[in-house]
Motif scaffolding. Structure first.
Motif, short mmCIF file in Angstrom:
data_model
loop_
_atom_site.label_atom_id
_atom_site.label_comp_id
_atom_site.label_asym_id
_atom_site.label_seq_id
_atom_site.Cartn_x
_atom_site.Cartn_y
_atom_site.Cartn_z
N ASN A 1 0.80 -1.22 0.00
CA ASN A 1 0.00 0.00 0.00
C ASN A 1 0.83 1.26 0.00
O ASN A 1 1.96 1.28 0.51
CB ASN A 1 -0.92 0.01 1.22
CG ASN A 1 -1.96 -1.07 1.16
OD1 ASN A 1 -2.72 -1.16 0.20
ND2 ASN A 1 -2.01 -1.92 2.18
N SER B 1 -2.28 0.82 -4.54
CA SER B 1 -1.80 -0.45 -4.02
C SER B 1 -1.24 -1.28 -5.17
O SER B 1 -1.67 -1.15 -6.32
CB SER B 1 -2.90 -1.20 -3.29
OG SER B 1 -3.97 -1.49 -4.14
N ASP C 1 0.08 5.69 0.28
CA ASP C 1 -0.83 6.82 0.41
C ASP C 1 -0.10 8.10 0.06
O ASP C 1 1.11 8.23 0.29
CB ASP C 1 -1.34 6.93 1.85
CG ASP C 1 -2.18 5.73 2.24
OD1 ASP C 1 -1.70 4.92 3.05
OD2 ASP C 1 -3.30 5.61 1.71
N TYR C 2 -0.82 9.05 -0.51
CA TYR C 2 -0.20 10.32 -0.85
C TYR C 2 -1.09 11.47 -0.42
O TYR C 2 -2.29 11.30 -0.19
CB TYR C 2 0.13 10.39 -2.35
CG TYR C 2 -1.05 10.25 -3.28
CD1 TYR C 2 -1.51 8.99 -3.66
CD2 TYR C 2 -1.70 11.37 -3.80
CE1 TYR C 2 -2.58 8.86 -4.52
CE2 TYR C 2 -2.77 11.25 -4.65
CZ TYR C 2 -3.21 9.99 -5.02
OH TYR C 2 -4.27 9.86 -5.88
N THR C 3 -0.48 12.64 -0.30
CA THR C 3 -1.23 13.78 0.22
C THR C 3 -1.48 14.86 -0.84
O THR C 3 -2.40 15.66 -0.69
CB THR C 3 -0.48 14.43 1.40
OG1 THR C 3 0.84 14.80 0.97
CG2 THR C 3 -0.37 13.45 2.56
N LYS D 1 -6.77 8.99 -2.25
CA LYS D 1 -5.33 9.25 -2.43
C LYS D 1 -4.54 8.03 -1.99
O LYS D 1 -3.61 8.11 -1.15
CB LYS D 1 -4.88 10.50 -1.67
CG LYS D 1 -5.52 11.80 -2.13
CD LYS D 1 -4.78 12.99 -1.55
CE LYS D 1 -5.47 14.29 -1.88
NZ LYS D 1 -6.74 14.45 -1.12
N HIS D 2 -4.88 6.92 -2.59
CA HIS D 2 -4.30 5.64 -2.19
C HIS D 2 -4.04 4.80 -3.42
O HIS D 2 -4.87 4.75 -4.34
CB HIS D 2 -5.28 4.91 -1.26
CG HIS D 2 -4.82 3.55 -0.84
ND1 HIS D 2 -3.96 3.33 0.20
CD2 HIS D 2 -5.11 2.33 -1.37
CE1 HIS D 2 -3.73 2.04 0.31
NE2 HIS D 2 -4.41 1.40 -0.61
#
Lengths: 111, 115
Positions: free
Chosen positions: A22, A74, A24-26, A71-72
């Motif tokens: 996984n 995988s 995640d981004y901002t 904002k994910h």
């Protein structure tokens, strides 16, 4: 401030099962994403990419899924093989040459 | 060569000394990048060269860091008056162009240890 986060530093999976890594981004301006694989004492090698106009990209045993609203992204590896044991990095870009990388997840596939 | 070549593969230096790291990109690749990976961190962008354009140096952490690319091919990253926080793996990468939808090709890196 980490714009790209890989919150699991390590993952162990049995051979033949699915590995899910996984990321995640901002930054909502990121629109292109890459996954790299890195073996010890070697440079990272490009694995698979996805642009923000898609939500899925598949290449053999590797599939990347993108959920823009969350904002994910995988990376799924099916079936996992011992040779997949490596560190996996996700990276994101606003469509330019400059990629922001995560800290990596070490995958161990157990035989 | 077939891949991106970096030298040396390992470098131990004393604090305060200058070091030079070398990168030979894939022949024909116009874009060249330097990244570094410190312990527990992701890959950090340092500098980007594209053809004859002015390099993007926005990632260089201090004025002790500089890089050049001669003849559009080989690149040298120089760190002056090294500090312990400079210890990291320095990775060079190259690509055919400036738009990346197929990824960079990375070298194996130079592991720099400042003691």
């Amino acid at each position: 401030d980490q714009q790209v986060k890989q919150n699991s530093p390590s993952l162990s999976v049995q051979e033949g099962r699915i590995s899910i890594l996984n990321c995640d981004y901002t930054n909502s301006m990121f629109d292109y994403f890459l996954w790299y694989k890195k073996y010890p004492a070697e440079g990272p090698t490009f694995l698979i990419s996805i642009s923000s106009i898609k939500d899925k990209n598949e290449d053999g045993r590797f599939t990347v899924f993108l959920n823009k609203s969350a904002k994910h992204l995988s990376l799924h590896i099916v079936p996992s093989q011992p040779g997949d044991s490596a560190v996996y990095f996700c990276a994101a870009s606003e469509g330019t040459y400059k990629y922001i990388f995560g800290t990596g997840t070490r995958l161990k596939v157990l035989a | 060569g077939a891949g991106v070549s970096q030298s040396p593969s390992n470098k131990v230096t004393e604090k305060g000394k200058d070091v030079e790291l070398r990168c030979d990109p894939i022949s024909g690749h116009t874009a060249l990048y330097w990244y570094r990976q410190s312990l527990g961190q992701g890959l950090e962008f340092l500098i980007y060269f594209q053809g004859n354009s002015a390099p993007d140096k926005s990632g260089l952490p201090s004025d002790r860091f500089s890089a050049e690319r001669t003849g559009g091919s080989v690149s040298t990253l120089t760190i002056q008056r090294t500090q312990q926080e400079d210890s990291a793996v320095y990775l060079c990468a190259s690509s055919l162009g400036s738009t990346i939808n197929y990824g960079y090709t990375f070298g194996s890196g130079t592991r720099l240890t400042v003691v």
